[in-house]
Design an enzyme around this catalytic site. Structure first.
Site, PDB file in Angstrom:
ATOM      1  CD  GLU A  85      -2.923  -0.687   2.462  1.00 57.74           C
ATOM      2  OE1 GLU A  85      -3.728  -1.729   2.536  1.00 57.74           O
ATOM      3  OE2 GLU A  85      -3.143   0.349   3.062  1.00 57.74           O
ATOM      4  CB  CYS A  98       2.388   7.295   3.647  1.00 55.64           C
ATOM      5  SG  CYS A  98       2.084   6.133   4.824  1.00 55.64           S
ATOM      6  CB  CYS A 105       3.075  -5.572  10.061  1.00 60.35           C
ATOM      7  SG  CYS A 105       4.273  -4.694  11.219  1.00 60.35           S
ATOM      8  CB  CYS A 109      -0.041  -2.123  16.591  1.00 62.32           C
ATOM      9  SG  CYS A 109       1.901  -2.187  16.801  1.00 62.32           S
ATOM     10  CB  CYS A 112      -2.259  -1.406  13.398  1.00 61.51           C
ATOM     11  SG  CYS A 112      -1.575  -1.570  11.665  1.00 61.51           S
ATOM     12  CB  SER A 213       4.556   4.433  16.366  1.00 60.03           C
ATOM     13  OG  SER A 213       4.678   4.856  15.110  1.00 60.03           O
ATOM     14  CG  LEU A 214       5.759   6.456  23.275  1.00 62.73           C
ATOM     15  CD1 LEU A 214       6.968   5.788  23.168  1.00 62.73           C
ATOM     16  CD2 LEU A 214       5.879   7.975  24.032  1.00 62.73           C
ATOM     17  CG  HIS A 215       0.496   4.462  19.446  1.00 60.51           C
ATOM     18  ND1 HIS A 215       0.552   5.523  18.375  1.00 60.51           N
ATOM     19  CD2 HIS A 215       1.229   3.364  18.427  1.00 60.51           C
ATOM     20  CE1 HIS A 215       0.831   5.358  17.231  1.00 60.51           C
ATOM     21  NE2 HIS A 215       1.271   4.152  17.115  1.00 60.51           N
ATOM     22  CB  CYS A 332      -1.262   1.675   8.444  1.00 60.23           C
ATOM     23  SG  CYS A 332      -0.477   0.295   9.131  1.00 60.23           S
TER      24      CYS A 332
HETATM   25  S1  SF4 Z   1       1.205   0.034  13.598  1.00 57.73           S
HETATM   26 FE1  SF4 Z   1       2.630  -0.466  12.140  1.00 57.73          FE
HETATM   27  S2  SF4 Z   1       4.164  -1.706  13.366  1.00 57.73           S
HETATM   28 FE2  SF4 Z   1       2.061  -1.763  14.293  1.00 57.73          FE
HETATM   29  S3  SF4 Z   1       1.117  -3.627  13.351  1.00 57.73           S
HETATM   30 FE3  SF4 Z   1       0.612  -1.665  12.270  1.00 57.73          FE
HETATM   31  S4  SF4 Z   1       2.234  -1.635  10.481  1.00 57.73           S
HETATM   32 FE4  SF4 Z   1       3.013  -2.981  12.089  1.00 57.73          FE
END
Ligand code: SF4
Length: 358
Positions: A85, A98, A105, A109, A112, A213-215, A332
């Site tokens: 993507e 991007c 991945c 997370c 995501c 990316s802390l979150h 994403c």
């Molecule tokens: S936020 Fe980024 S690192 Fe986390 S699962 Fe999604 S793509 Fe992967």
């Protein structure tokens, strides 16, 4: 496959041609990319034909626009079926691309879409850099009104954890800087906290930007949202980011996807501000782009305002970023989910059909 060949080895693709032909090819691939080899005007017809058959290392499965044409999203498919993507976001003075570093991945997370699909494979350097070239070629072919006609910024914020794929990502960065002429300052590597990868990036010759990316600002919550935190906790991530800042002198940014009822509290804002102050970092807050596979939602506008106010009251530099392309699933992994969902639907319809016929 020209992009799968290092620029320095392009001559191997043209063994019977004079050396300057590979320089011309490099020009068309990296400096002035074109969508179609027939547009490589100074190359003879037989070379254009040969290159044209396999110019891109992927085919275009989905090509969508949103935000009045200023956001464009592609879903590419490689020969072995991996999905990639790429999202282009146009602004008055910059065009940010991007890009993805992996198909899928492994980081998992919780909020995501990509993480919920799991890992397919690392992308090769040529597949990463071809995303930039394809977007640049598309912009040249169809400029967007009110937006620079070239890719000015590249962010590794698409699918994948870039620092888990150092081989592909570092070589792609090298090609972008050394061959495409993109400034290191215009490239951002975004990591979810891959500590060894941050140290390796600090050892490279390029001073690219690092976004973490802390979150979540405490380990219990962060481990719930970002499972990698179990291996590399906030302390280790902050130490690595601080090392990167010391070595490269580039200000770190901390990314925070604001999730209703999860990380949108005053307590989290205070802790986040303290981390940012310690790192002299800038905080980018973005309201979560909800995904079909998770119940997580963005907070309401009043909660977002109050979170931002606390950050500023606590002396942190913070910006609320806009969420681009929600109508085309620009977050994403979302286009891929949509595509997989429609594939499933099609398969179900086919099965239905077969049953009807049978
Ligand atoms: S936020 Fe980024 S690192 Fe986390 S699962 Fe999604 S793509 Fe992967």
């Amino acid at each position: 496959m020209p992009y799968l060949t290092a620029p320095e080895a392009l001559a191997d693709l043209l063994p019977d041609e004079p050396r300057f032909r590979s320089n011309q090819l490099e020009h068309w691939l990296y400096r002035t990319p074109v969508l179609d080899a027939s547009l490589m005007t100074n190359l003879p017809g037989h070379i254009r034909e040969r290159i044209g058959e396999a110019l891109w290392p992927f085919s275009v499965e989905v090509d969508q626009t949103a935000d009045g044409g200023k956001t464009r999203k592609w879903l590419f498919r490689t020969g072995d079926g991996a999905s990639i993507e790429t999202v282009l976001m146009g602004y008055p003075r910059r065009t940010t691309l991007c890009i993805s570093s992996q198909a899928g991945c492994a980081m998992g997370c919780s909020f995501c879409a990509t993480g919920q699909f799991g890992f397919e494979r690392h992308l090769r350097a040529g597949e990463i850099v071809a995303q930039v070239a394809y977007a640049a070629a598309s912009l040249r072919a169809a400029p967007i009104t009110g937006v620079p006609p070239r890719v000015t910024n590249v962010v590794f914020m698409g699918m994948g954890e870039p620092l888990a794929n150092p081989g592909g990502v570092f070589e792609a960065i090298r090609r972008m800087i050394d061959v495409m002429g993109i400034s290191a300052r215009a490239i951002t590597v975004s990591t979810v906290g891959h500590v060894p990868g941050i140290y390796r990036l600090a050892d490279t010759p390029w001073s690219v930007n690092l976004a973490v990316s802390l979150h979540a600002a405490d380990d219990a919550l962060r481990t719930r949202l970002v499972p990698l935190n179990e291996r590399y906790d906030i302390g280790a991530v902050v130490e690595a980011a601080s090392h990167y800042f010391a070595v490269k002198g580039r200000r770190i940014s901390l990314e925070w996807a604001l999730i209703a009822g999860t990380n949108d509290t005053e307590d989290q804002a205070r802790k986040l501000a303290a981390i940012a102050r310690g790192l002299a970092a800038h905080i980018n807050v973005i309201a979560l782009n909800p995904t079909p596979l998770s119940a997580d939602r963005p907070p309401d506008a009043a909660t977002i305002r109050s979170f931002m106010r606390t950050l500023r009251d606590e002396g942190a530099n913070a910006t609320l970023r806009d969420t681009r392309g929600q109508d085309i699933d620009a977050a994403c992994g979302q286009l891929r989910i949509r595509s997989a969902a429609s594939e499933q639907r099609e398969r179900a319809q086919e099965a239905d059909h077969a049953t009807d016929e049978g």
